[in-house]
Design an enzyme around this catalytic site. Structure first.
Site, PDB file in Angstrom:
ATOM      1  N   CYS A  39       7.595 -28.766  -3.752  1.00  0.00           N
ATOM      2  CA  CYS A  39       7.202 -29.084  -2.376  1.00  0.00           C
ATOM      3  C   CYS A  39       7.215 -30.559  -1.991  1.00  0.00           C
ATOM      4  CB  CYS A  39       5.812 -28.502  -2.118  1.00  0.00           C
ATOM      5  SG  CYS A  39       4.692 -28.734  -3.512  1.00  0.00           S
ATOM      6  N   HIS A 102       1.648 -33.388   2.635  1.00  0.00           N
ATOM      7  CA  HIS A 102       1.966 -33.409   1.197  1.00  0.00           C
ATOM      8  C   HIS A 102       2.713 -34.653   0.717  1.00  0.00           C
ATOM      9  CE1 HIS A 102       1.989 -30.146  -2.140  1.00  0.00           C
ATOM     10  NE2 HIS A 102       0.775 -30.612  -1.885  1.00  0.00           N
ATOM     11  N   ASP A 249      11.150 -25.511   1.792  1.00  0.00           N
ATOM     12  CA  ASP A 249      11.070 -26.704   0.930  1.00  0.00           C
ATOM     13  C   ASP A 249      11.545 -26.433  -0.494  1.00  0.00           C
ATOM     14  OD1 ASP A 249       8.889 -25.115   0.288  1.00  0.00           O
ATOM     15  OD2 ASP A 249       7.445 -26.750   0.212  1.00  0.00           O
ATOM     16  N   ASN A 250      11.448 -25.191  -0.944  1.00  0.00           N
ATOM     17  CA  ASN A 250      11.978 -24.821  -2.268  1.00  0.00           C
ATOM     18  C   ASN A 250      12.107 -23.300  -2.314  1.00  0.00           C
ATOM     19  OD1 ASN A 250       8.820 -25.993  -3.045  1.00  0.00           O
ATOM     20  ND2 ASN A 250       9.202 -23.808  -3.256  1.00  0.00           N
TER      21      ASN A 250
END
EC number: 3.1.6.4
Length: 483
Positions: A39, A102, A249-250
């Site tokens: 992330c 984040h 994001d992933n």
């Protein structure tokens, strides 16, 4: 979210009608990647247009380790990095982030110090509930100050998975869009919801409605929300002036599957790995009146391209004083052109693999250590490919493992080292890797030092709410990154 989570990408239950419609009105990217299988680094890459190894979102504490920004991380997005919203301001844009930031939670890393004008969301993921003694609950911010904490003021029921957060994030998005449209203000909205991250949650209306369990409920709510945002743009008459891109994001976290994890379709492994399942993402571009409906692109794309593409849409040039890894996707989106470019797969401080055309070469393989694997931590459940999904770090720099992703999207059949195809392709790839490594100047690693004293004990605004907690004495240590 995984590549195989949307109906448009072949998910069997077909429970994402809005995203599927977005794809039919816009363009599907089948070969779109994130810059990292985790992330925080991928979000840093999106915001800077640069690989995490360049923008500092990596660790040198151990070789090839994934690292992110938990509460005790000391680092964050460096001031020296130029973020997309900072640059868009030059063209008069108002910028808002809704959801998960984040990129560091200490005051100097606050999104409003890095180009955003508004923020509603949290600095970390919704882990918890914590006891506020050993670990504080994660704060939720409105702009500069916290307005509460997860599990206290923003409820997430870990038994049922019920939480109203996606609905709150949706309303924030609709209100922001309405406000900017009313004042004829160009805007950039970064809608970063996290309902599909374990612990997965959905609001009452969506709970129990999916064939896929709680994870499917969360996906259905995200799908419904995206549909409402697109409908809102149409209703306000600004859809033809608004470029919208949906991605992740992933890849899906298979460690929390099947109950709390998604689908990476035909691809190998998931989040945390540099196999296709960890880094190839669902991706849809939408811009009525500009993007031909029902388009499918085989352009190799990356999250970092959204940085360069967004600047291009705003009539701006990317910064020339640093290496930018993102390319402008507009020729691919608007004219169907294919731009030749490689995709680099990094894990921490190591380039693990590279994709050129339909070929992918692995210079290192590693899913996770035997020690972690023996504790039940598995990033590739049901997908053991001998010599590929390795539990020790295997170096292949002299003879990389080479796959043809068109014939073998699951990375199961490495090409024979002796074949003419292998020799020909590796000659081309080796040259590209050599050039890449020769110009690589790593940033100062931000994810090396952890300290419990920097956790979310007393974020700005805690005094007004009576929610300030006493931090322990500062005791900085090297962060431990097992993967």
């Amino acid at each position: 979210m995984g590549w195989g989570d949307l109906g448009a990408f072949g998910e069997p239950s077909k429970e994402t009608p809005n995203l599927d419609q977005m794809a039919s009105e816009g363009m599907l990217f089948l070969d779109f990647y994130t810059a990292n299988p985790l992330c925080s680094p991928s979000r840093a890459a999106l915001m800077t247009g640069r690989l995490p190894i360049r923008n500092g979102f990596y660790t040198t504490n151990a070789h090839a380790r994934n690292a992110y920004t938990p509460q005790d991380i000391v680092g964050g997005i460096p001031d020296s990095e130029l973020l997309l919203p900072e640059l868009l301001k030059k063209a008069g844009y108002i910028n808002k982030i809704i959801g998960k930031w984040h990129l560091g939670h200490r005051p100097q890393f606050h999104p409003l110090k890095h180009g955003f004008d508004e923020w509603f969301g949290s600095p970390n993921c919704h882990f918890g509930p914590f006891d506020n003694r050993a670990l504080p609950n994660i704060p939720v911010y409105r702009d500069w100050e916290m307005i509460g904490r997860y599990y206290e003021d923003f409820k997430i029921d870990l038994k049922t998975g019920e939480a109203n957060l996606t609905q709150i994030y949706l309303q924030e998005a609709l209100d922001f869009i309405s406000k900017q449209q009313a004042s004829q203000q160009p805007f950039f909205l970064y809608w970063a919801i996290d309902a599909t991250h374990a612990p997965v949650y959905a609001s009452k209306h969506f709970l129990g409605t999916s064939q896929r369990g709680l994870y499917g409920d969360a996906v259905r709510e995200i799908d419904d929300s995206v549909g409402k945002i697109l409908k809102h743009l149409k209703k306000l008459g600004i859809s033809e002036n608004t470029f919208v891109f949906f991605t992740s994001d992933n890849g899906a976290a298979l460690i929390s599957a099947p109950k709390q994890g998604g689908s990476n379709g035909p691809f190998l492994c998931g989040k945390q790995t540099t196999f296709e399942g960890g880094m190839r993402e669902p991706a849809i571009a939408w811009w009525p009146g500009h993007i031909p409906a029902g388009g499918v692109s085989h352009q190799l794309g990356n999250l970092m391209d959204l940085f360069t593409t967004s600047l291009s849409l705003a009539g701006l040039q990317p910064p020339s004083d640093r290496q930018i890894d993102g390319i402008d996707l507009l020729p691919a989106i608007l004219q169907g052109k294919l731009i030749d470019r490689p995709i680099f797969y990094y894990r921490g401080d190591e380039m693990m693999a590279v994709r050129v055309g339909l070929y992918k070469a692995h210079y290192w393989t590693w899913s996770n250590s035997w020690e972690e694997y023996s504790k039940g931590i598995n990033f590739c459940p049901g997908q053991n490919v001998s010599g590929v999904t390795t539990h020790t770090q295997e170096e292949h720099t002299t003879l990389p493992l080479l796959f043809h992703l068109g014939r073998d999207p699951g990375e199961k059949y490495p090409l024979s080292f002796a074949s003419d195809e292998y020799q020909r392709v590796m000659q081309q790839i080796s040259f590209i890797v050599q050039q890449h490594k020769a110009t690589m100047v790593p940033g100062v690693p931000q994810l090396n030092v952890c300290d419990k004293a920097v956790m979310n004990w007393s974020p700005p605004g805690c005094e007004k709410l009576g929610k300030c907690l006493t931090p322990p004495k500062s005791d900085p240590k090297k962060c431990f990154w097992p993967h």
